[in-house]
Design an enzyme around this catalytic site. Structure first.
Site: not given
Ligand code: EPU
Length: 446
Positions: A44-45, A118, A142, A332
């Protein structure tokens, strides 16, 4: 550059579908050892980001190994509103999805769609790089806490974008982005992807330091390279993107990387039932740290050229685990690890380093008889020989799947509601588990 006029964001007739939720429930009974083979679907991701990357160039794209999950359909709807069509009303046929970009793009991501997924944030980079302007509803929090996008925005600003917040929307404009040296304070997955996809068309070279290096990011890089992008350092924490002339990228065919989180779910299911499974397609090299720790819990994991085999012990041993960005143990995986520890021999401490609020499902596990205490970022899990079936609610995708796994080791019947969360990220979890011997069924809405 002056702020965009509202006309420059004139929308096509909105394609806002009805909200798809499901009142179906999953009913699980205590299972004997699972045995057999599970085919691991695409990630998915990864696929959601690959779909967003089709914004970058006109033409017909074919994505393979696409999981049949709700989030793919929602992303297809969002891309449809932007002007990219998917075949067969966004249904995935045999893991294949065709997307057509005819170049007539509407750079607007409306609230109705953004709030559902997201990964809609991933259209920001490609739209800004390709069209030069975007209006995207600011994604909310979330179920497991606040998820800011400051690093996405400051990275794009460093590349010359002007960004304002208007009425809940992020409005970004740039005639043509330019290369920049960007160092993330944290290796954010989404920010790395947005800067990458914005940088492929920028003038000059963009260096992303402390980039996230998840296998799904490498997958995106590989697709971008096959479209004609010039990216060095794939798989490392320093990505160097040499911008190419706008219009020089082309459509491509791409096979989505297998889903390491779905794979881990089947490892956990084998683990709690004392089973033995072959996970076709799973890539041990994408799950190295996790598999090492699973080894410490007593699982025997044998990587094969086309998957991996898992042999579970009679009872798992407890361990301490902390989540970290890749190659650390992904957040995850955590609900699965907590579930395994809930029936382990001993006490395990789990520390969450990414999302402080991501322990909410613990209450549901406790309803199943698990002995878990949380304190801030930590959970202390005292293992029990088995759990006790009860009605529970899936709070999010991963926690929902973990409750299904918990149900396999709970006496009596476990009924999981709010299954639409699981459907967002799991391609036929119930069918795949039933096929290897789990007493599990999905009951449609009454
Ligand atoms: N963060 C910030 N500022 C930003 C970006 C991120 O503070 O500009 C913080 C977030 O709040 C969080 C941390 O950094 O505390 C991690 O965020 P990241 O940007 O790495 O995650 P994401 O891209 O929002 C993806 C996956 C998530 C997975 C995370 C971490 C997707 C669609 N989502 O989220 O997957 O938990 O990386 O590996 O790719 C899921 O699949 O259920 C899911 C939540």
């Amino acid at each position: 550059m002056s702020p965009p006029s509202s006309e420059s964001f004139a929308t096509q007739p909105a394609v806002v579908p009805e909200r798809r939720t499901s009142d179906a429930v999953v009913v699980v009974h205590r299972s004997g050892p699972l045995r057999g083979e599970v085919v691991v679907p695409g990630a998915k991701n990864s696929v959601l980001k690959l779909m967003a990357a089709t914004i970058l160039a006109d033409g017909e794209y074919r994505l393979r190994n696409v999981p049949d999950i709700a989030d793919v359909r929602i992303m297809a709807e969002l891309l449809g509103a932007i002007g990219i069509t998917t075949t067969a009303a966004a249904d995935v046929h045999d893991g294949e999805l065709t997307l057509v970009n005819r170049g007539d793009l509407v750079p607007v991501a409306p609230y109705e769609l953004v709030e559902r997924i997201r990964a809609s944030i991933n259209v920001l980079g490609p739209l800004l790089g390709r069209v030069g302007r975007v209006r995207l509803s600011l994604p909310g929090g979330d179920d497991f806490g606040s998820r800011p996008i400051d690093m996405h925005l400051s990275g794009l600003e460093a590349m010359g974008a002007e960004i304002t917040l208007e009425h809940g929307d992020v409005v970004a404009t740039a005639e043509r982005l330019h290369g920049a040296d960007i160092t993330f304070e944290f290796p954010s997955v989404g920010a790395t992807e947005n800067i990458l996809t914005a940088a492929v068309h920028a003038k000059g070279t963009t260096v992303i330091d402390n980039a996230a290096r998840e296998p799904e990011i490498s997958d995106l890089c590989r697709m971008l390279i096959s479209m004609g992008a010039d990216i060095e350092g794939v798989g490392t924490s320093r990505l160097v993107v040499h911008g190419v002339e706008p219009g020089s990228l082309h459509a491509t065919d791409h096979v989505t990387v297998p889903d390491r989180i779905q794979a881990a779910t089947y490892v956990a299911a084998a683990a709690v039932t004392g089973g033995e499974l072959f996970l076709r397609g799973a890539r041990a090299e994408h799950m190295e740290m996790l598999l090492r720790r699973f080894g410490d819990m007593g699982l025997q994991i044998v990587p094969q050229h086309d998957g991996l085999t898992v042999f579970a012990p009679e009872r798992l041993r407890s361990i301490d685990v902390a989540t970290l960005p890749y190659p650390g143990i992904a957040t995850d995986y955590k609900p699965l690890v907590v579930t395994m520890l809930a029936v382990g021999d001993g006490v395990g401490i789990v520390t969450e380093n990414l999302y402080p609020g991501r322990f909410r499902y613990v209450e549901e596990l406790c309803r199943l008889g698990a002995d878990i205490r949380t304190d801030g970022h930590h959970a202390v899990v005292r293992g029990r020989p088995s759990l006790s079936g009860a009605p529970v609610r899936a709070p999010d995708i991963r926690a929902g799947a973990a409750l299904v796994v918990a149900g396999l080791v709970a006496d009596g019947t476990t009924t999981i509601s709010e299954v639409h969360h699981i459907d967002r990220g799991y391609d036929d979890l119930v069918g795949r588990l039933a096929a290897v011997g789990a007493p599990i069924e999905r009951r449609p809405p009454r």
